[in-house]
Motif scaffolding. Structure first.
Motif, PDB file in Angstrom:
ATOM      1  N   PRO A 163     -50.233   3.530 -27.734  1.00 40.22           N
ATOM      2  CA  PRO A 163     -49.053   3.489 -28.606  1.00 40.22           C
ATOM      3  C   PRO A 163     -47.823   3.039 -27.826  1.00 40.22           C
ATOM      4  O   PRO A 163     -47.673   3.314 -26.640  1.00 40.22           O
ATOM      5  N   GLY A 164     -46.913   2.362 -28.500  1.00 39.67           N
ATOM      6  CA  GLY A 164     -45.669   1.930 -27.862  1.00 39.67           C
ATOM      7  C   GLY A 164     -45.233   0.572 -28.355  1.00 39.67           C
ATOM      8  O   GLY A 164     -45.646   0.112 -29.422  1.00 39.67           O
ATOM      9  N   ILE A 171     -42.101  -0.757 -29.129  1.00 43.64           N
ATOM     10  CA  ILE A 171     -41.026  -0.996 -30.107  1.00 43.64           C
ATOM     11  C   ILE A 171     -39.978  -1.886 -29.453  1.00 43.64           C
ATOM     12  O   ILE A 171     -39.349  -1.507 -28.473  1.00 43.64           O
ATOM     13  N   GLY A 205     -42.571  -4.686 -33.292  1.00 45.09           N
ATOM     14  CA  GLY A 205     -43.419  -4.203 -32.217  1.00 45.09           C
ATOM     15  C   GLY A 205     -44.171  -5.285 -31.484  1.00 45.09           C
ATOM     16  O   GLY A 205     -44.319  -6.417 -31.954  1.00 45.09           O
ATOM     17  N   GLY A 251     -43.763   4.477 -28.649  1.00 45.59           N
ATOM     18  CA  GLY A 251     -44.071   4.065 -30.014  1.00 45.59           C
ATOM     19  C   GLY A 251     -43.499   4.960 -31.088  1.00 45.59           C
ATOM     20  O   GLY A 251     -43.713   4.719 -32.278  1.00 45.59           O
ATOM     21  N   HIS A 279     -47.064   1.263 -33.967  1.00 40.20           N
ATOM     22  CA  HIS A 279     -47.013   0.089 -33.099  1.00 40.20           C
ATOM     23  C   HIS A 279     -47.850   0.332 -31.847  1.00 40.20           C
ATOM     24  O   HIS A 279     -47.934   1.454 -31.347  1.00 40.20           O
ATOM     25  N   ALA A 321     -48.616  -0.866 -27.799  1.00 38.74           N
ATOM     26  CA  ALA A 321     -47.995  -1.518 -26.654  1.00 38.74           C
ATOM     27  C   ALA A 321     -48.918  -2.600 -26.096  1.00 38.74           C
ATOM     28  O   ALA A 321     -50.077  -2.341 -25.792  1.00 38.74           O
ATOM     29  N   ASP A 345     -45.749  -0.109 -22.513  1.00 33.94           N
ATOM     30  CA  ASP A 345     -45.468   1.327 -22.521  1.00 33.94           C
ATOM     31  C   ASP A 345     -45.049   1.854 -21.159  1.00 33.94           C
ATOM     32  O   ASP A 345     -44.794   3.037 -20.994  1.00 33.94           O
TER      33      ASP A 345
END
Length: 601
Positions: free
Chosen positions: A14-15, A17, A36, A311, A331, A333, A356
């Protein structure tokens, strides 16, 4: 069957942004959007945080920037990113209105939107250092591109000036800000110097009719504020003390407040007139705040929305030390860098890093993660290097978006020593080689448009800086039978081969790939020396270095090939916003037949 023998993706984290944008409708309802590195734009209800509609899918790579304008009662949303395209959306129906190519050589890192009597306009800023103006609804370019920065354009912002004429400000990794007339591309103000790469800008009008412009530095942690309505006005400086990744501003009675999103996870609100904090810093986690936006509530309060490196999105009520709500955006990464090596016992290892800000070390045969650097998470990591020290211990070096580098223990993912400034702009590439006397050297390159050499025994820079014509995206090297090292770099779609000791250019060739090249690796086998080029068109091209003959061409599946490696573990792999995987089409005995025979770059 092991991961190494399959076509399996190892999942992205996750990540990622990249931008946030908020707007208010005529009925008073507020919405915001997030962009993203997974190539999507997502819309949310500002009051509840609930998702509105489906994710907007128009880009095939990272979405860097968002902008909007009003069209009667409707709002139009524009997005841009790594694929070099602009998408225009109806954010409330999720409909794509138009998608057009901007002709920038590589990514469109920023944009600005406005509506004038002649129609809606979009300004785009690219890694090629130019700004281009477009008719937002036809995709036709207006006028000629104008050269804005000596490096990538990192931020754009626009406002309506005196008499209804619009102005555009650009900023870049070269640390300068310029104000332009978009009608003819003439320079109105600048260059205004910040001394370090600019990450974000904000603007507002003063009570005296003046126009103020704020630019934040991701390296120095200083926000510079100019009165751009006055020629030669000295800037006011707010020393935040940490890298500033995002800014947003709003009127507060007769004054103005400015919020900064910082590398250590803080959101801080400042009084622009005094340069002092107006209250306690807001912090939900130690992870970097990568994007900010704000809006007014019905009772005229202010809400700030912050995008976090992991994220998540947090919405804050001004004056509160706890978020109103938090969203897990979905989103992902992107994986920006991969590096492989063999430990002293011969076991293959692979390290990945990306948007991330976390390094992860893997066993490539089983796909099992062995360690990660989550505890020391920082800005997005674009470059990794690996080597064995004289005692046979594996070491890593990471290069980040803020120009800093750091050494790591590859067995534990723990840092070795403090961070250090490698470049004044993003670090995009590393390469390690051993000199004939056994000395280990590290080459680093990035958006600063040069390559620097480092002694890995001391961590000190050595030799002369080698200039390039544009941002250095990737580096690789090989040694000939007599022990001489050849370094290869990519900048501005040009592949350069040079001697890393003398800096002497051996050969250069322009690659016919309009979207640009994002990754490079080299290897030697019984058939000769080879390089693989990964492009933003999602293709991987393998070349014989000496004959310049293309050996194979492989189109990757839904991924931008931003990072690829073929390391000592003989585990060819590719990476993008979907995570990373082994590429079954590369490597000994597994290449597809060439397409069309000889095909020079």
């Amino acid at each position: 069957m092991s991961v190494a023998d399959s076509d399996q993706w190892l999942p992205a984290q996750p990540g990622g942004i990249k931008d946030l944008l908020a707007w208010e409708m005529d009925d008073g309802k507020t919405y915001f959007a997030s962009a993203g590195s997974d190539g999507t734009v997502r819309i949310y209800d500002g009051e509840s945080g609930s998702t509105v509609g489906r994710p907007l899918l128009g880009h095939i790579h990272t979405v860097f920037a968002l902008g909007f304008w009003r069209e009667g009662d409707a709002v139009r949303l524009a997005s841009s990113g790594t694929d070099g395209h602009v998408c225009v959306w109806d954010p409330h129906s999720s409909a794509l209105i138009i998608r057009f190519d901007t002709d920038h050589l590589t990514s469109v890192r920023c944009l600005a939107c406005w509506s004038e009597s002649a129609g809606a306009r979009v300004a785009t800023g690219g890694y090629d250092g130019t700004v281009r103006i477009w008719d937002a609804l036809t995709g036709k370019r207006i006028g000629e591109p104008f050269e804005c920065q000596t490096g990538p354009v990192s931020a754009l912002i626009c406002w309506e000036g005196m008499g209804g004429a619009w102005l555009v400000a650009s900023a870049g990794d070269d640390g300068t800000v310029r104000v332009w007339d978009p009608q003819d591309g003439s320079l109105v103000r600048g260059p205004l110097d910040t001394g370090s790469g600019v990450e974000a800008m904000s603007t507002w009008s003063g009570s005296n009719g003046a126009r103020y412009l704020a630019a934040s530095s991701r390296q120095t942690g200083v926000v510079h504020i100019w009165d751009v309505s006055v020629q030669g006005a000295a800037p006011v400086r707010i020393n935040v003390g940490r890298g500033v990744w995002a800014v947003t501003s709003w009127a507060d009675g007769p004054g103005v407040q400015l919020a900064t999103g910082e590398s250590e996870g803080y959101v801080t609100v400042w009084d622009v007139a005094t340069g002092r904090m107006t209250g306690a810093r807001m912090r939900g986690s130690p992870m970097a705040v990568t994007a900010l936006a704000h809006w007014r509530t019905p009772d005229r309060g202010v809400r700030i929305v912050s995008g976090i490196a992991d994220g998540r999105v947090r919405v804050w009520e001004l004056g509160s030390d706890a978020p109103v709500y938090e969203i897990v955006t979905g989103h992902a990464a992107s994986v920006c860098s991969l590096v492989s090596w063999r430990n002293g016992d011969g076991q293959p290892r692979l390290a990945s890093a990306g948007a991330d800000g976390v390094i992860r070390v893997w066993d490539p045969d089983s796909g099992r993660m062995l360690c990660d650097s989550t505890e020391y998470r920082g800005p997005a990591i674009w470059a990794l290097a690996a080597w064995l020290d004289p005692d046979g211990r594996a070491r890593l070096c990471s290069g980040a978006l803020d120009g800093r580098a750091r050494f790591w223990d590859a067995e534990t993912c723990a840092p070795i020593g403090p961070e250090f400034v490698a470049h004044t702009a993003s670090v995009s590439a590393f390469e390690v080689w051993r000199k004939s006397d056994g000395t280990l050297r590290l080459a680093s390159g990035g958006d600063e448009a040069n390559v620097r050499m480092w002694d890995l025994a001391t961590g000190d820079p050595v030799g002369e800086t080698i200039p390039h014509s544009g941002g250095v995206m990737v580096l690789t090297s090989w040694q000939s039978g007599n022990g001489e090292t050849t370094m290869v770099s990519i900048a501005d779609r040009t592949v350069r081969m040079w001697d890393p000791d003398s800096g002497m250019l051996i050969r250069e060739e322009v690659v016919n790939q309009a979207r640009g090249l994002g990754s490079l690796c080299s290897w030697q086998d019984g058939m000769g020396s080879h390089i693989a080029l990964g492009g933003y068109d999602g293709a991987i091209r393998v070349w014989d270095i000496h004959s310049r003959r293309r050996e194979c061409f492989h189109r990757a599946r839904r991924h931008d090939s931003r990072a690829g490696c073929l390391g000592p573990s003989r585990w060819p792999c590719q990476a993008g916003f979907s995570g990373f995987r082994r590429n079954p089409y590369l490597g000994p005995g597994r290449r597809p037949p060439p397409r069309g025979g000889t095909d020079r770059p």
